[in-house]
Scaffold this motif. Structure first.
Motif, PDB file in Angstrom:
ATOM      1  N   ASP A  39     -12.470  -7.738   7.688  1.00  0.00           N
ATOM      2  CA  ASP A  39     -11.602  -7.019   8.616  1.00  0.00           C
ATOM      3  C   ASP A  39     -11.466  -7.761   9.941  1.00  0.00           C
ATOM      4  OD1 ASP A  39     -14.117  -6.700   9.585  1.00  0.00           O
ATOM      5  OD2 ASP A  39     -14.030  -4.515   9.747  1.00  0.00           O
ATOM      6  N   PHE A  40     -11.799  -9.076   9.923  1.00  0.00           N
ATOM      7  CA  PHE A  40     -11.711  -9.905  11.126  1.00  0.00           C
ATOM      8  C   PHE A  40     -12.619  -9.319  12.207  1.00  0.00           C
ATOM      9  CE2 PHE A  40      -8.098 -12.715  13.062  1.00  0.00           C
ATOM     10  CZ  PHE A  40      -9.042 -13.586  13.547  1.00  0.00           C
ATOM     11  N   CYS A  41     -13.693  -8.654  11.780  1.00  0.00           N
ATOM     12  CA  CYS A  41     -14.610  -7.962  12.700  1.00  0.00           C
ATOM     13  C   CYS A  41     -13.834  -7.141  13.724  1.00  0.00           C
ATOM     14  CB  CYS A  41     -15.538  -8.961  13.392  1.00  0.00           C
ATOM     15  SG  CYS A  41     -16.900  -9.468  12.333  1.00  0.00           S
ATOM     16  N   PHE A  42     -12.922  -6.315  13.229  1.00  0.00           N
ATOM     17  CA  PHE A  42     -12.016  -5.601  14.127  1.00  0.00           C
ATOM     18  C   PHE A  42     -12.763  -4.810  15.192  1.00  0.00           C
ATOM     19  CE2 PHE A  42      -9.057  -2.050  15.134  1.00  0.00           C
ATOM     20  CZ  PHE A  42      -8.058  -2.818  15.720  1.00  0.00           C
ATOM     21  N   ASP A  43     -13.913  -4.229  14.807  1.00  0.00           N
ATOM     22  CA  ASP A  43     -14.670  -3.432  15.779  1.00  0.00           C
ATOM     23  C   ASP A  43     -15.131  -4.278  16.968  1.00  0.00           C
ATOM     24  OD1 ASP A  43     -14.368  -1.043  14.586  1.00  0.00           O
ATOM     25  OD2 ASP A  43     -16.206  -1.177  13.384  1.00  0.00           O
ATOM     26  N   ARG A  44     -15.363  -5.556  16.730  1.00  0.00           N
ATOM     27  CA  ARG A  44     -15.778  -6.445  17.822  1.00  0.00           C
ATOM     28  C   ARG A  44     -14.566  -7.051  18.515  1.00  0.00           C
ATOM     29  NH1 ARG A  44     -21.074  -9.019  15.647  1.00  0.00           N
ATOM     30  NH2 ARG A  44     -20.507 -10.790  16.939  1.00  0.00           N
ATOM     31  N   THR A  45     -13.595  -7.551  17.703  1.00  0.00           N
ATOM     32  CA  THR A  45     -12.486  -8.308  18.300  1.00  0.00           C
ATOM     33  C   THR A  45     -11.531  -7.429  19.099  1.00  0.00           C
ATOM     34  OG1 THR A  45     -11.337  -8.149  16.182  1.00  0.00           O
ATOM     35  CG2 THR A  45     -12.506 -10.186  16.643  1.00  0.00           C
ATOM     36  N   LYS A  46     -11.437  -6.146  18.739  1.00  0.00           N
ATOM     37  CA  LYS A  46     -10.474  -5.307  19.470  1.00  0.00           C
ATOM     38  C   LYS A  46     -10.885  -5.139  20.931  1.00  0.00           C
ATOM     39  CE  LYS A  46     -12.559  -0.882  18.408  1.00  0.00           C
ATOM     40  NZ  LYS A  46     -12.674   0.205  17.445  1.00  0.00           N
ATOM     41  N   ASP A  47     -12.198  -5.288  21.201  1.00  0.00           N
ATOM     42  CA  ASP A  47     -12.671  -5.185  22.584  1.00  0.00           C
ATOM     43  C   ASP A  47     -12.956  -6.558  23.184  1.00  0.00           C
ATOM     44  OD1 ASP A  47     -12.617  -2.424  22.264  1.00  0.00           O
ATOM     45  OD2 ASP A  47     -14.641  -2.432  21.401  1.00  0.00           O
ATOM     46  N   GLY A  48     -12.360  -7.591  22.612  1.00  0.00           N
ATOM     47  CA  GLY A  48     -12.531  -8.927  23.180  1.00  0.00           C
ATOM     48  C   GLY A  48     -13.719  -9.702  22.643  1.00  0.00           C
ATOM     49  N   GLY A  49     -14.448  -9.122  21.694  1.00  0.00           N
ATOM     50  CA  GLY A  49     -15.575  -9.836  21.105  1.00  0.00           C
ATOM     51  C   GLY A  49     -15.094 -10.906  20.139  1.00  0.00           C
ATOM     52  N   CYS A  63       0.820  -1.219   0.000  1.00  0.00           N
ATOM     53  CA  CYS A  63       0.000   0.000   0.000  1.00  0.00           C
ATOM     54  C   CYS A  63       0.852   1.266   0.000  1.00  0.00           C
ATOM     55  CB  CYS A  63      -0.938   0.022   1.199  1.00  0.00           C
ATOM     56  SG  CYS A  63      -1.973   1.501   1.187  1.00  0.00           S
ATOM     57  N   ILE A  64       0.637   2.107  -1.008  1.00  0.00           N
ATOM     58  CA  ILE A  64       1.463   3.293  -1.214  1.00  0.00           C
ATOM     59  C   ILE A  64       1.348   4.286  -0.066  1.00  0.00           C
ATOM     60  CG2 ILE A  64      -0.380   4.303  -2.638  1.00  0.00           C
ATOM     61  CD1 ILE A  64       1.803   5.732  -4.248  1.00  0.00           C
ATOM     62  N   VAL A  65       0.195   4.353   0.579  1.00  0.00           N
ATOM     63  CA  VAL A  65       0.011   5.335   1.646  1.00  0.00           C
ATOM     64  C   VAL A  65      -0.063   4.689   3.029  1.00  0.00           C
ATOM     65  CG1 VAL A  65      -1.035   7.168   0.296  1.00  0.00           C
ATOM     66  CG2 VAL A  65      -2.456   5.306   1.135  1.00  0.00           C
ATOM     67  N   GLY A  66       0.187   3.388   3.103  1.00  0.00           N
ATOM     68  CA  GLY A  66       0.102   2.717   4.396  1.00  0.00           C
ATOM     69  C   GLY A  66      -1.310   2.674   4.939  1.00  0.00           C
ATOM     70  N   ALA A  67      -2.298   2.528   4.050  1.00  0.00           N
ATOM     71  CA  ALA A  67      -3.689   2.521   4.491  1.00  0.00           C
ATOM     72  C   ALA A  67      -4.079   1.172   5.088  1.00  0.00           C
ATOM     73  CB  ALA A  67      -4.619   2.858   3.333  1.00  0.00           C
ATOM     74  N   ILE A  68      -3.288   0.134   4.812  1.00  0.00           N
ATOM     75  CA  ILE A  68      -3.611  -1.187   5.343  1.00  0.00           C
ATOM     76  C   ILE A  68      -2.592  -1.510   6.428  1.00  0.00           C
ATOM     77  CG2 ILE A  68      -4.057  -3.597   4.767  1.00  0.00           C
ATOM     78  CD1 ILE A  68      -4.593  -2.787   1.944  1.00  0.00           C
ATOM     79  N   SER A  69      -3.092  -2.033   7.545  1.00  0.00           N
ATOM     80  CA  SER A  69      -2.194  -2.305   8.666  1.00  0.00           C
ATOM     81  C   SER A  69      -2.512  -3.662   9.260  1.00  0.00           C
ATOM     82  CB  SER A  69      -2.343  -1.224   9.727  1.00  0.00           C
ATOM     83  OG  SER A  69      -3.677  -1.163  10.168  1.00  0.00           O
ATOM     84  N   LYS A  70      -1.496  -4.251   9.902  1.00  0.00           N
ATOM     85  CA  LYS A  70      -1.688  -5.505  10.632  1.00  0.00           C
ATOM     86  C   LYS A  70      -1.714  -5.152  12.109  1.00  0.00           C
ATOM     87  CE  LYS A  70      -0.939 -10.153  11.331  1.00  0.00           C
ATOM     88  NZ  LYS A  70      -1.931 -11.172  10.935  1.00  0.00           N
ATOM     89  N   GLN A  71      -2.868  -5.371  12.735  1.00  0.00           N
ATOM     90  CA  GLN A  71      -3.033  -4.972  14.128  1.00  0.00           C
ATOM     91  C   GLN A  71      -2.522  -6.051  15.074  1.00  0.00           C
ATOM     92  OE1 GLN A  71      -4.200  -1.926  15.093  1.00  0.00           O
ATOM     93  NE2 GLN A  71      -4.283  -1.346  12.933  1.00  0.00           N
ATOM     94  N   GLU A  72      -2.388  -5.652  16.346  1.00  0.00           N
ATOM     95  CA  GLU A  72      -1.812  -6.553  17.332  1.00  0.00           C
ATOM     96  C   GLU A  72      -2.623  -7.842  17.470  1.00  0.00           C
ATOM     97  OE1 GLU A  72      -0.823  -4.501  20.855  1.00  0.00           O
ATOM     98  OE2 GLU A  72       0.285  -6.188  21.713  1.00  0.00           O
ATOM     99  N   ASN A  73      -3.946  -7.747  17.306  1.00  0.00           N
ATOM    100  CA  ASN A  73      -4.759  -8.956  17.486  1.00  0.00           C
ATOM    101  C   ASN A  73      -4.803  -9.813  16.219  1.00  0.00           C
ATOM    102  OD1 ASN A  73      -6.569  -7.725  15.770  1.00  0.00           O
ATOM    103  ND2 ASN A  73      -8.269  -7.677  17.229  1.00  0.00           N
ATOM    104  N   GLY A  74      -4.012  -9.442  15.223  1.00  0.00           N
ATOM    105  CA  GLY A  74      -3.926 -10.268  14.026  1.00  0.00           C
ATOM    106  C   GLY A  74      -4.715  -9.738  12.853  1.00  0.00           C
ATOM    107  N   SER A  75      -5.639  -8.806  13.096  1.00  0.00           N
ATOM    108  CA  SER A  75      -6.475  -8.309  12.000  1.00  0.00           C
ATOM    109  C   SER A  75      -5.654  -7.486  11.018  1.00  0.00           C
ATOM    110  CB  SER A  75      -7.585  -7.397  12.537  1.00  0.00           C
ATOM    111  OG  SER A  75      -8.138  -7.935  13.704  1.00  0.00           O
ATOM    112  N   VAL A  76      -5.931  -7.688   9.744  1.00  0.00           N
ATOM    113  CA  VAL A  76      -5.371  -6.822   8.706  1.00  0.00           C
ATOM    114  C   VAL A  76      -6.518  -5.910   8.269  1.00  0.00           C
ATOM    115  CG1 VAL A  76      -4.378  -6.704   6.398  1.00  0.00           C
ATOM    116  CG2 VAL A  76      -3.675  -8.514   7.967  1.00  0.00           C
ATOM    117  N   ILE A  77      -6.401  -4.620   8.583  1.00  0.00           N
ATOM    118  CA  ILE A  77      -7.536  -3.731   8.337  1.00  0.00           C
ATOM    119  C   ILE A  77      -7.157  -2.579   7.415  1.00  0.00           C
ATOM    120  CG2 ILE A  77      -8.762  -4.293  10.458  1.00  0.00           C
ATOM    121  CD1 ILE A  77      -7.641  -1.694  11.647  1.00  0.00           C
TER     122      ILE A  77
END
Lengths: 299, 414
Positions: free
Chosen positions: A175-185, A124-138
């Motif tokens: 997005d590995f349901c990042f909105d849910r998984t980041k809070d333990g969902g 990604c040219i602008v770094g819009a995609i990231s790999k988060q600590e919980n494994g999600s690539v968002i």
């Protein structure tokens, strides 16, 4: 080009001073790309999946995509064609014939694999995609310019793009349901699965679980956890009763997908030394030739 | 330095049947451009999730960058290596590069989904991304090219600033600004010339790294670890043929005398440069044993063979032939073959070699994509024609008696 040698040195000195002020280490020039030991993952047991497509239904619900009614998902005619994740379906289930047991076809859920070394993050040219600590690539809509290089890079051909939007077309992918998984969902698809074909947990525990399942049932499974080592490892992994190639999962080496491109890239730009040397070399040639020309003319 | 040639604006009729045809092609492209920017890329392009990139990237951008290589190669030859006799061809090459890169930028604007965010890479960095490097380098280089063009503009207007009416009071100020700009550029030009060559080497090679990340989706015939080197070598090899081709076309179009002597001298460099490119291309093939893919008869092997035979081997032989170098017609043919070869290489690498995992049908550019690309090329040619009529770009013989004396003198001295 009228220019004395003194001018040349003056300017060259200024450039040198400017270049030494550039420190590539200082610039925060890479997106978030964390490989945590505790990253989460999902193990998909394709021998358990019945192709009920509840996961497709739940996924749409979790991502504000029109779902329709649950009954629509009982329609098995969709399996006639191989489907891929789309802008309105972040996950899809495909069905394959089972040569061992024709009455129980093999169903394979497809979504973003959430690679440990994601090619899309690297590309990604602008770094819009990231790999988060919980494994999600968002994916980050505020950065994306819509160049679709992530789609070129993806070794699983997962990201989709909204081609028919003139304004703010999105890159769409699971997005590995990042909105849910980041809070333990837990991810919506895992939550709804009636067969428990999907197991959500820490990736290293899932790898152990997968091998235990294979060891307990060597007749049922082939001895291969798809995604354990493919492209350097993925957060989502598969178990199956037959070769993954026949289940439309591509064969990959264990090399991380960004491959040599990152190394080459950094080689060319190592502390700006190669470009600066080339500049100095060309400057030297130019200056020497100039000297020669002048002496030939008798200066 | 005395010269019997001087760059001057060309006085000819702008409109010819061909330029009118080009206007029509531009309008045709604009129609599709309208839909692209109001209904999305999908409304006119055959792109989908399997084939995210088409000819807008493969031809407009990748080939466009390569074919604009005449700018840095001639600048290096004339200024860094001090081959002074080539000074006359630097300006046309510079203009071509400047326009070429401007259109690469336009191509990107058409292709990216969120064109209005094109400035994002300036401050949203990803140092791991090859595209980020290519993008910033191309941006820096196009800026450098515009700066290198400043002396041509100042030369045109020094002593000629003559605004009328209420603006006439600014004449003196503008004149001073232009004169100072000219003086600064005279001192600083060398810096921008070297910078331009460095930036070109960087992004011409990185363009070859671009498709590397697609891994097994790119056919092994093109997916090589030395792709950046091959891209750089081919860009250097195609630079002079581009200059020769343009020079021959513009001398014909403007009915100027063909500078065959200069062009054949320039052509002498092409053979060896192509030979180096070919050596690395075939060496790579031998080491990675990719020649096995040529045993199969399919689109990929045919395209590769055409690229190497018609794009490299035949023109290589031609450029080593004195007869070809001295004949405007044959050197034109040979130059076009090199151009075709490099264009085809980029097209092959970005489009033919790219096989997505789940495509149900192959990619074929749509009428819309082709129209936009042709519209771009037509607009580029028209702008070139317009700019050489306004600015002193193309060198023409000075038609005065003093010029004749200069020729005579020169003859004695040399």
């Amino acid at each position: 080009m009228k220019q004395s040698r003194r001018d040349f040195f003056k300017t060259a000195g200024l450039i040198g001073a400017g270049a030494s002020g550039l420190n590539p280490e200082k610039a925060k020039a890479a997106p978030v790309n964390i490989i945590s030991d505790d990253r989460m993952g999902v193990l998909i047991d394709t021998t358990v999946c019945i192709g009920c497509r509840r996961c497709e239904y739940a996924c749409k619900g979790a991502h504000d995509i029109p779902q329709g009614s649950l009954q629509d998902y009982d329609d098995r005619s969709v399996f006639e064609k191989l489907r891929r994740p789309e802008i309105d379906a972040l996950t899809v289930v495909n069905e394959f014939t089972n040569s061992k047991d024709p009455d129980t076809p093999i169903d394979v859920k497809v979504q973003c694999m959430h690679c440990d070394y994601p090619a899309c993050v690297s590309a990604c040219i602008v770094g819009a995609i990231s790999k988060q600590e919980n494994g999600s690539v968002i994916w980050d809509t505020d950065k994306c310019i819509g160049c679709r290089y992530c789609m070129i890079a993806c070794p699983f051909q997962v990201p989709a793009f909204e081609y028919n939007k003139a304004l703010q077309p999105d890159i769409v992918k699971c997005d590995f349901c990042f909105d849910r998984t980041k809070d333990g969902g837990i991810p919506a698809c895992v939550e709804i699965c009636p067969m428990e074909a999907l197991t959500y947990g820490k990736r290293f525990e899932l790898v152990k679980l997968a091998h235990k399942k294979i060891a307990n049932n060597p007749d049922k499974y082939i001895d291969h956890v798809y995604g354990e080592t493919e492209v350097g490892g993925t957060s989502w992994m598969y178990l199956a009763s037959k070769d993954f190639k026949e289940l439309a999962l591509p064969e990959h080496s264990d090399e991380p997908a960004p491959g040599a491109s990152e190394a080459l890239q950094h080689g060319i730009f190592k502390y700006f030394i190669p470009p600066a040397s080339l500049f100095a070399l060309l400057g030297g040639i130019m200056w020497l030739g100039k000297n020669k020309n002048e002496s030939e003319l008798g200066e | 330095m005395h010269s019997l040639m001087k760059a001057m604006p060309i006085k000819r009729n702008f409109f010819t049947p061909l330029t009118i045809l080009m206007f029509i092609l531009i309008i045709n492209g604009l129609v599709f451009a309208f839909f692209r920017f109001t209904s999305g890329i999908g409304s006119i392009a055959n792109l989908n999730n399997q084939f995210p990139w088409g000819i807008w990237i493969g031809i407009d951008v990748a080939a466009g960058v390569a074919l604009a290589a005449g700018g840095f190669t001639t600048a290096a030859l004339a200024y860094i290596f001090h081959k002074d006799e080539f000074h006359d061809i630097v300006r046309p090459a510079l203009l071509t590069a400047m326009l070429g890169y401007t259109f690469v930028g336009l191509g990107v604007i058409f292709d990216i989904g969120r064109s209005y965010y094109i400035y994002h890479p300036m401050y949203m960095w990803n140092g791991n991304s090859v595209m980020f490097e290519v993008g910033l380098c191309v941006f820096a280089y196009v800026t450098t090219l515009y700066i290198e063009f400043i002396p041509i503009i100042t030369e045109r207007f020094i002593g000629r600033v003559n605004l009328r009416g209420i603006f006439s009071r600014f004449n003196k100020v503008i004149e001073t600004v232009i004169r100072n700009l000219d003086r600064i550029m005279d001192k600083a030009l060398f810096f921008f010339i070297i910078l331009g060559v460095v930036l070109s080497c960087l992004h011409q090679s990185s363009l070859g790294t671009l498709m590397m990340i697609a891994g097994t989706k790119i056919h092994p015939l093109w997916q090589t670890p030395i792709a950046p080197l091959l891209y750089l070598l081919s860009a250097i090899a195609v630079g002079f043929p581009m200059v020769i081709m343009e020079s021959l076309i513009s001398s014909r179009s403007f009915s100027l005398k063909t500078e065959m002597n200069l062009l054949s001298k320039l052509g002498r460099f092409v053979g060896p440069l192509l030979a180096i490119y070919l050596a690395f291309k075939l060496g790579d093939m031998a080491i990675r044993e990719t020649f096995v893919y040529l045993n199969e008869f399919n689109l990929v092997s045919v395209m590769y063979t055409i690229e190497v035979v018609f794009g490299i081997i035949i023109p290589l032989r031609m450029f080593l032939w004195d007869k070809v170098l001295k004949s405007p017609f044959w050197v034109f043919v040979a130059s076009n073959l090199v151009i075709f070869g490099v264009l085809l290489n980029r097209f092959n690498n970005f489009i033919i070699a790219y096989t997505p995992l789940y495509a149900d049908k192959p990619y074929w550019p749509s009428i819309g994509e082709i129209s936009v690309t042709i519209g771009f090329i037509s607009l580029e040619i028209l702008l070139y024609r317009m700019l050489v009529m306004i600015f002193p770009v193309i060198s023409q013989p000075i038609k005065t008696s003093t010029a004749k004396t200069k020729i005579a003198l020169k003859g004695v001295i040399r």
